[in-house]
Scaffold this active site. Structure first.
Site, PDB file in Angstrom:
ATOM      1  N   HIS A 217       0.998 -14.715   5.084  1.00 10.85           N
ATOM      2  CA  HIS A 217      -0.279 -14.006   5.122  1.00 10.85           C
ATOM      3  C   HIS A 217      -0.720 -13.618   3.718  1.00 10.85           C
ATOM      4  O   HIS A 217      -1.401 -12.619   3.527  1.00 10.85           O
ATOM      5  CB  HIS A 217      -0.176 -12.747   5.990  1.00 10.85           C
ATOM      6  CG  HIS A 217       0.157 -13.031   7.409  1.00 10.85           C
ATOM      7  ND1 HIS A 217       1.451 -13.067   7.873  1.00 10.85           N
ATOM      8  CD2 HIS A 217      -0.632 -13.322   8.466  1.00 10.85           C
ATOM      9  CE1 HIS A 217       1.443 -13.354   9.164  1.00 10.85           C
ATOM     10  NE2 HIS A 217       0.199 -13.515   9.545  1.00 10.85           N
ATOM     11  N   HIS A 399      -6.787  -5.622   3.603  1.00 12.19           N
ATOM     12  CA  HIS A 399      -7.130  -4.364   4.270  1.00 12.19           C
ATOM     13  C   HIS A 399      -8.624  -4.073   4.204  1.00 12.19           C
ATOM     14  O   HIS A 399      -9.228  -3.665   5.206  1.00 12.19           O
ATOM     15  CB  HIS A 399      -6.346  -3.200   3.662  1.00 12.19           C
ATOM     16  CG  HIS A 399      -6.595  -1.894   4.352  1.00 12.19           C
ATOM     17  ND1 HIS A 399      -6.082  -1.604   5.593  1.00 12.19           N
ATOM     18  CD2 HIS A 399      -7.339  -0.808   3.994  1.00 12.19           C
ATOM     19  CE1 HIS A 399      -6.484  -0.399   5.969  1.00 12.19           C
ATOM     20  NE2 HIS A 399      -7.244   0.105   5.020  1.00 12.19           N
ATOM     21  N   SER A 443      -3.981  -2.210  11.110  1.00 13.20           N
ATOM     22  CA  SER A 443      -4.995  -1.164  10.982  1.00 13.20           C
ATOM     23  C   SER A 443      -6.036  -1.273  12.085  1.00 13.20           C
ATOM     24  O   SER A 443      -6.510  -0.259  12.607  1.00 13.20           O
ATOM     25  CB  SER A 443      -5.664  -1.219   9.607  1.00 13.20           C
ATOM     26  OG  SER A 443      -6.388  -2.420   9.441  1.00 13.20           O
ATOM     27  N   ASP A 554      -1.395   4.151  -0.737  1.00  9.14           N
ATOM     28  CA  ASP A 554      -1.474   3.255   0.412  1.00  9.14           C
ATOM     29  C   ASP A 554      -2.929   2.988   0.768  1.00  9.14           C
ATOM     30  O   ASP A 554      -3.745   3.915   0.844  1.00  9.14           O
ATOM     31  CB  ASP A 554      -0.761   3.885   1.608  1.00  9.14           C
ATOM     32  CG  ASP A 554      -0.875   3.031   2.849  1.00  9.14           C
ATOM     33  OD1 ASP A 554      -0.295   1.934   2.857  1.00  9.14           O
ATOM     34  OD2 ASP A 554      -1.561   3.459   3.793  1.00  9.14           O
ATOM     35  N   ALA A 555      -3.257   1.720   0.993  1.00 10.02           N
ATOM     36  CA  ALA A 555      -4.646   1.356   1.287  1.00 10.02           C
ATOM     37  C   ALA A 555      -5.133   2.000   2.582  1.00 10.02           C
ATOM     38  O   ALA A 555      -6.279   2.466   2.664  1.00 10.02           O
ATOM     39  CB  ALA A 555      -4.775  -0.164   1.370  1.00 10.02           C
TER      40      ALA A 555
END
Length: 581
Positions: A217, A399, A443, A554-555
Site C-alpha cells: 500500500h 490519509h 480511518s 499522528d495524521a
C-alpha cells in the site's frame, strides 16, 4: 506516474465498470464490488475476498469458478467499507455460509469484522480470516501481526477450492487457516508507486538502491540495500524464506512447495522469468519439490517497481487444493466445466433506502448538521496534502486523500437525505455509512463508527442539546476504542478523542453551553494532537516503521483536531448570530 485517468476520485469506480464490461461472462457488478455472473453450486460456502483497489489481479480478477465467489473493492489502497462487504456477501451467498478473507490490515480487519457481525445477526453463518504471510512486517513471535501480501493468493486458493469441493464452513475455515500458517512471503521494491493525480510517489528509493520488506500500500521498506543482480535477488528471496519455516515443518529438505514469484506492478514478466530461473535452481539445490509454480502479477501495488517471492509449504491436502482447477478473469489453472450464466432477473438488485420519521425540530437540526459537515469538508480538502505528507513519514501517505473522499461522500449523502426530510440522527447515520464507503481504510471505518454513534445518540425526535451531544461523543469514543482496539498512547486518533470527550463531558456537567464546552474541549484536542509527535506507533501501517514517526504527529490525531476545531468555529458563529438576532 499514472498516465491514463479521468478524475482521480472516480478512478476506482471507473476501473470496476471497465473490468466488468470486459469480463461479463465471469463477473457482474454489485454495490461494493463484483460477484460471479455464473451459477454456483447451491448450499456451498461462498468465499468473499477483498481489499483496496490498486492490487489487480487481486481482488476482482480472482472471482470465478474455483476461486472467489465475490470481491469487495474499496478505493485505491483503502479497505472496502463494512456496507460494501456486506452487499457483496449477500449477493454471493449460496446458502451454506460465508467466509470473508483479506490481508491483515487494520482497516480490513475492522470492516470485514463489522460485516461479519451484521451477516451473523441476519442468520447467515459467517467467519473471517486475515492472511498474514509477510515475514518482514513482524517477527516469528508475532505472526498474528504480519501483513497479507502476495500469499493472499495461496490462502484464497486453498479456501476456495475447499468450498468448491463442498466442504462445510468450519472445514473451509480450518483449511484456510492451515494454508495461512504454511505461507510465507518476502518482497522488495525499486521505486514507489504514484496514485492517479498525485504529483509524487508514496515513497522513493534512491537510484541504485533497493528497499527490503515493503508493503503493498505504498509503505516504505524496513531498510535499503544496493541494487542486486537478478540472481542475487533470487538468492535473497530464497535465503529469507528458507530461514522462516512454519512451526510444523521440521526441515526444508524433501518438502513440497507452491511457489509464486509476483511482480508488484512495473517489473516486466521477462525480468521475473530471469529471476525465477535462479529461484528454481536454488529450490532444487535445497531438495524441494516445486508444485505448479506461478510467475507473473497476482497481488500488485499499483505501478510500484518491485517483486516478491511466496512459498506455501504443502501436504497432501494443500497440494490437492493448490492443483484444483480454476477459471477467473486473471487466474486459470487446469480445466473446468463452464458454469451456467445467471438469468437477467437474477442480476437485478434492489437498493431502496427508507428513512425513519422525524420531527420538524430534528429536521431543522439536520440542516445545521449538514452545514457542519460541509464546513468540515472544506477544512479537510484544504489540508488533504498536508495530512498525506504527515502520514507518509511512516505510513502509506493516503490519509488526506481518504479523509477527503470520506467527508465528500458523507456530505453528498447528507444532502440527499436532508432533502428527503431526514432527522439529525438519521442524517448522521447515513453520512456515516457513506463516509466509510468512500474513504475505506481504518480511518474511514472509525469515522463511520463515530458518526453512527453520534447519530444514534441524537435521534430524530428532539433538538440536540449539550448533554445529548456530549453523550454521543462519549459513545463515539467507546465505539472507536472497541472496534479499533487502540488505547491512549498508541499514537492514533484515540490520543485526541479521549481527552476531547472527557473535557466536553466535564464542561457540560459543570453547566457550560454546548458552544463553550466544545471550544474548550477543542483546545485540549489541539494540544493532544501535537503531543502525539513524541509517541511511538503501536498499531496500523506505521508500526513496522515506528521509529521513523517519532517527531511527527499522528495524521489521524491531527485530522480529528482539525475537525473539532472547525465544528467549534461554526458553533461559535451560530451562537453569535442567535444572540445578535
Amino acid at each position: 506516474m499514472t498516465y491514463l485517468f479521468n478524475q482521480p476520485s472516480a478512478f476506482a469506480a471507473e476501473l470496476i465498470e471497465g473490468f466488468v464490461a470486459a469480463n461479463a461472462d465471469k463477473v457482474r457488478q454489485v454495490a461494493g464490488g463484483v460477484v460471479r455472473s455464473t451459477r454456483s453450486q447451491p448450499n456451498t460456502v461462498a468465499v468473499i475476498v477483498g481489499g483496496g483497489s490498486g492490487h489487480y489481479p487481486a481482488f476482482a480478477g480472482l472471482v470465478g469458478q474455483g476461486l472467489a465467489h465475490g470481491a469487495a473493492m474499496g478505493n485505491l489502497f483503502a479497505s472496502p467499507s463494512a456496507q460494501q462487504i456486506y452487499n457483496v456477501a449477500r449477493a454471493a451467498h449460496n446458502g451454506a455460509g460465508v467466509l470473508l478473507m483479506f490481508g491483515n490490515y487494520a482497516g480490513d480487519v475492522l470492516h470485514f469484522g463489522q460485516a461479519c457481525e451484521r451477516l451473523r445477526a441476519e442468520g447467515i453463518a459467517c467467519e473471517v480470516l486475515a492472511v498474514t504471510d509477510d515475514i518482514s512486517s513482524a517477527g516469528k513471535d508475532e505472526l498474528e501481526k504480519r501483513r497479507g501480501v502476495a500469499g493472499d493468493l495461496c490462502v484464497f486458493k486453498a479456501a476456495c477450492a475447499a468450498a468448491e469441493a463442498g466442504h462445510d464452513l468450519s472445514q473451509v475455515l480450518q483449511l484456510a487457516q492451515h494454508a495461512n500458517q504454511r505461507t510465507r512471503t518476502f518482497g522488495v521494491a525499486f521505486s514507489g508507486c504514484s496514485l492517479p493525480g498525485a504529483s509524487h510517489p508514496l515513497f522513493e528509493v534512491e537510484k541504485g538502491r533497493m528497499a527490503l520488506g515493503l508493503g503493498i500500500h505504498g509503505e516504505p521498506g524496513i531498510k535499503e540495500t544496493d541494487m542486486p543482480s537478478a540472481d542475487e535477488l533470487a538468492e535473497i528471496f530464497v535465503e529469507r524464506l528458507l530461514n522462516e519455516l512454519p512451526a510444523d515443518i521440521p526441515q526444508a529438505e524433501g518438502q513440497r512447495v507452491a511457489v509464486i514469484l509476483n511482480g508488484l506492478g512495473s517489473v516486466k514478466y521477462e525480468e521475473l522469468f530471469v529471476v525465477y530461473r535462479r529461484v528454481a535452481q536454488l529450490l532444487e539445490a535445497a531438495n524441494l519439490q516445486v508444485v505448479e509454480p506461478d510467475v507473473g502479477e497476482f497481488v500488485t501495488s499499483f505501478n510500484m517497481a518491485g517483486a516478491s517471492l511466496t512459498l506455501m509449504w504443502l501436504d497432501d491436502q494443500l497440494e490437492t487444493l493448490w492443483r484444483a482447477p480454476t477459471n477467473t478473469p486473471a487466474y486459470r489453472k487446469g480445466s473446468v466445466l463452464v458454469a451456467e450464466p445467471l438469468s437477467a432477473a437474477e442480476r437485478v438488485e434492489s437498493t431502496e433506502e427508507a428513512l425513519p420519521a422525524a420531527t420538524a425540530e430534528s429536521q431543522e437540526s439536520a440542516k445545521r448538521v449538514l452545514q457542519l459537515l460541509e464546513s468540515v469538508a472544506e477544512t479537510l480538502q484544504r489540508n488533504a496534502e498536508r495530512l498525506g505528507d504527515i502520514d507518509a513519514v511512516a505510513g502509506d501517505g493516503d490519509h488526506g486523500i481518504g479523509m477527503e473522499r470520506g467527508v465528500l461522500g458523507a456530505v453528498e449523502k447528507a444532502r440527499e437525505v436532508a432533502a428527503r426530510g431526514a432527522g439529525a440522527g438519521s442524517l448522521l447515520c447515513r453520512a456515516a455509512d457513506a463516509w466509510a464507503d468512500k474513504a475505506g481504510g481504518t480511518s474511514g471505518a472509525l469515522w463511520g463508527v463515530a458518526l453512527t454513534a453520534l447519530g444514534t445518540a441524537l435521534g430524530d425526535r428532539q433538538t440536540p442539546d449539550a448533554q445529548r451531544v456530549a453523550t454521543g461523543v462519549r459513545e463515539a469514543k467507546e465505539g472507536i476504542m472497541h472496534f479499533g482496539k487502540a488505547r491512549v498512547g498508541d499514537k492514533t486518533m484515540v490520543d485526541v478523542l479521549v481527552p476531547f470527550s472527557d473535557s466536553l463531558i466535564e464542561a457540560v456537567a459543570a453547566g457550560a453551553s454546548l458552544t463553550d464546552a466544545w471550544l474548550k474541549a477543542a483546545q485540549v484536542a489541539d494540544k493532544a494532537a501535537q503531543d502525539t509527535a513524541q509517541l511511538v506507533p503501536k498499531m496500523g501501517r506505521a508500526r513496522p516503521l515506528a521509529e521513523k514517526s517519532v517527531g511527527t504527529p499522528d495524521a489521524g490525531a491531527i485530522s480529528l483536531a482539525l475537525i473539532v476545531n472547525t465544528v467549534g468555529d461554526l458553533l461559535k458563529e451560530h451562537s453569535a448570530s442567535e444572540q445578535g438576532a
